[in-house]
Design an enzyme around this catalytic site. Structure first.
Site, short mmCIF file in Angstrom:
data_model
loop_
_atom_site.label_atom_id
_atom_site.label_comp_id
_atom_site.label_asym_id
_atom_site.label_seq_id
_atom_site.Cartn_x
_atom_site.Cartn_y
_atom_site.Cartn_z
N GLU A 6 0.79 -1.22 0.00
CA GLU A 6 0.00 0.00 0.00
C GLU A 6 0.83 1.28 0.00
O GLU A 6 0.76 2.07 0.96
CB GLU A 6 -0.96 0.00 1.19
CG GLU A 6 -1.88 -1.19 1.21
CD GLU A 6 -2.99 -1.07 2.25
OE1 GLU A 6 -2.95 -0.15 3.09
OE2 GLU A 6 -3.90 -1.90 2.23
N GLU A 24 -5.45 -8.54 0.90
CA GLU A 24 -6.09 -8.13 2.15
C GLU A 24 -7.55 -7.85 1.87
O GLU A 24 -7.88 -7.21 0.86
CB GLU A 24 -5.49 -6.84 2.74
CG GLU A 24 -4.11 -7.01 3.30
CD GLU A 24 -3.57 -5.72 3.95
OE1 GLU A 24 -4.40 -4.86 4.35
OE2 GLU A 24 -2.36 -5.60 4.06
C1 FCB Z 1 -4.54 -1.95 5.54
C2 FCB Z 1 -3.16 -2.28 6.06
C3 FCB Z 1 -3.16 -3.34 7.12
C4 FCB Z 1 -4.32 -3.19 8.07
C5 FCB Z 1 -5.63 -3.00 7.35
C6 FCB Z 1 -6.83 -2.87 8.24
O1 FCB Z 1 -4.53 -0.67 4.98
O2 FCB Z 1 -2.34 -2.72 5.01
O3 FCB Z 1 -1.92 -3.31 7.75
O4 FCB Z 1 -4.06 -2.20 8.97
O5 FCB Z 1 -5.55 -1.89 6.51
#
Ligand code: FCB
Length: 455
Positions: A167, A353
């Site tokens: 990210e 994620e």
């Molecule tokens: C993302 C992050 C991760 C976590 C989630 C909820 O942006 O990559 O580390 O904090 O959000």
């Protein structure tokens, strides 16, 4: 219409964490301070005054966590490597004891039949690099490449898939413009320059990994909130595109499409402030073997001329929210995957994620009935299956997160785990939540449906 969700044979099912959020051992075995150690230790930065000094203590408890992955039937584990654990000083010398931890972790995962899926950078920049200018210092490009080379050479005989950055948009913007993440700065010019150097570093990092592990698959984790225009007004649609450009494409397009996407009302002025030097655009040209997407929510965007930078305003959509206040909109995952598939030439895609803050606590029966997260997972996996049915090449899904952990500026106040961690108990006991059991059922082929009419 309701359809039965199926996932292709060989689909990767996993769960994700990151070093600072779970490891602990912040000063152990020669690890140096990271910007997150510094930030969390400063008063007033983290809502509950906590830090990641111990976190989930995965540094010592990883065998227990690997056993949980196995119990859940998850075949892959996405974790990140802590740069200051591996390279504690600016001279670049590798700390063998730090690297050995990842060696043990990888071996233990493989022994359990779980594929390691490491990320080289998930926000814990060494404080020594911050002291030298952080991500705005061009020397970071070479230093990151050297670090990447050291890690990949050490683990590359067993690791076959690498993600380089996690990210970039979030760590640049939250850390340098909004000041809510480490290093806590608020400066648009610095943010712009930093974004460019991060892109250059990213490309050099990919080259370093490629050189050290020529056969490996290489990607990076991009957070993406697909943008929905607030109304049918074409001005809202244009604003949504600018949002998409700044939040979703700014760290991808220069690498794979040859230029910065149109994000600013005055794009030329923004580019002028970025210190783009001759040769930079060529140096950024990169090819990824897959695109990794981190997705939590969507963005509802309206045109707003009073915003001099992007000319837009983000509105709260009508969907239900998670405990963090983020809107839940499962169809956004389908839309996002379709868009990435169309814009980037039908790439292999991993969802690295996806998850939900749901702070459900153990009930009288000792179980954690995190119903909101159960529904979140079902609905999002359904929409992912829909994108696969539409022909997108989705290779895997990683639930964020395996464990409740240190959620950055929210400390331990927001829980994203499919496994509960009792932070009040020094033994940090773990208990699988209902969502973990449900995910496990789906992985084993449990029934799941999706609605193909959601927009
Ligand atoms: C993302 C992050 C991760 C976590 C989630 C909820 O942006 O990559 O580390 O904090 O959000």
């Amino acid at each position: 219409m309701l359809k039965r969700a199926t996932f292709p044979a060989g689909f990767t099912w996993g769960s994700a964490t990151s070093s600072y959020q779970v490891e602990g051992g912040w000063q152990e075995d020669g690890k140096a301070e990271s910007i997150w150690d510094r930030f969390a230790h400063a008063p007033g930065r983290i809502v509950d005054g906590s830090d990641g000094d111990i976190a989930c203590d995965q540094l010592h408890r990883y065998p227990e966590d690997i056993a949980l992955l196995r119990e859940l039937g998850l075949g892959a584990y996405r974790f990140s490597v802590s740069w200051p654990r591996v390279v504690p000083t600016i001279d670049g010398a590798v700390n063998r004891a730090g690297l050995d931890y990842y060696d043990r972790l990888v071996d233990a995962l493989l022994e359990a039949g779980i594929t390691p899926f490491p990320t080289l950078y998930h926000w814990d920049l060494p404080q020594w690099q911050q002291d030298a200018g952080g991500w705005a210092d061009r020397a970071v490009i070479g230093r990151f490449a050297e670090y990447a080379d050291a890690v990949v050479r050490a683990l590359g005989d067993r690791v076959t898939t690498w993600t380089v950055l996690n990210e970039p948009q979030v760590f640049v913007t939250h850390g340098h413009l909004e000041g809510v993440h480490a290093p806590g700065l608020r400066d648009l010019d610095l943010t712009l320059r930093t974004s460019h150097i991060v892109n250059l570093t990213h490309a050099e990092g990919v080259r370093a990994v490629r050189a050290a592990a020529p056969g490996a698959a290489i990607g990076s984790g991009f957070n993406m909130d697909i943008a929905y225009p607030a109304t049918d007004d074409p001005r809202d649609a244009a604003a949504a595109e600018r949002h998409h450009a700044w939040v979703n494409a700014w760290y991808l397009d220069p690498l794979v499409r040859g230029g910065y996407p149109l994000a600013f009302v005055d794009q030329e002025a923004a580019l002028d402030r970025m210190d783009i030097r001759p040769g930079d655009m060529e140096a950024m040209a990169t090819a990824f073997d897959f695109i990794a997407l981190n997705m939590y929510s969507r963005a509802v965007i309206a045109d707003d001329p009073s915003d001099a930078r992007f000319g837009l305003r983000r509105l709260q959509g009508p969907g239900r929210t998670n405990d963090f206040g983020w809107e839940i909109w499962p169809a956004a995952l389908h839309k996002l995957v379709r868009r990435v598939d169309a814009d980037y030439g039908h790439p292999p895609i991993y969802i690295t994620e996806n998850g939900c803050a749901d702070n459900a606590r153990p009930g009288p029966d000792g179980r954690i009935h995190d119903a909101s997260r159960v529904r979140y997972l079902e609905d999002h996996l359904g929409q992912l299956a829909r994108a696969i049915d539409d022909g997108c090449d989705v290779r895997g899904y990683f639930a964020w997160s395996l464990l409740d952990n240190f959620e950055w500026a929210a400390g331990y106040s927001q829980r994203f785990g499919i496994v509960w961690v009792d932070f009040q108990d020094a033994g940090l006991p773990r208990t699988v939540k209902d969502s973990g059991h449900r995910l496990s059922e789906i992985v084993a082929g449990g029934a799941l449906e999706y609605d193909d009419s959601l927009a």
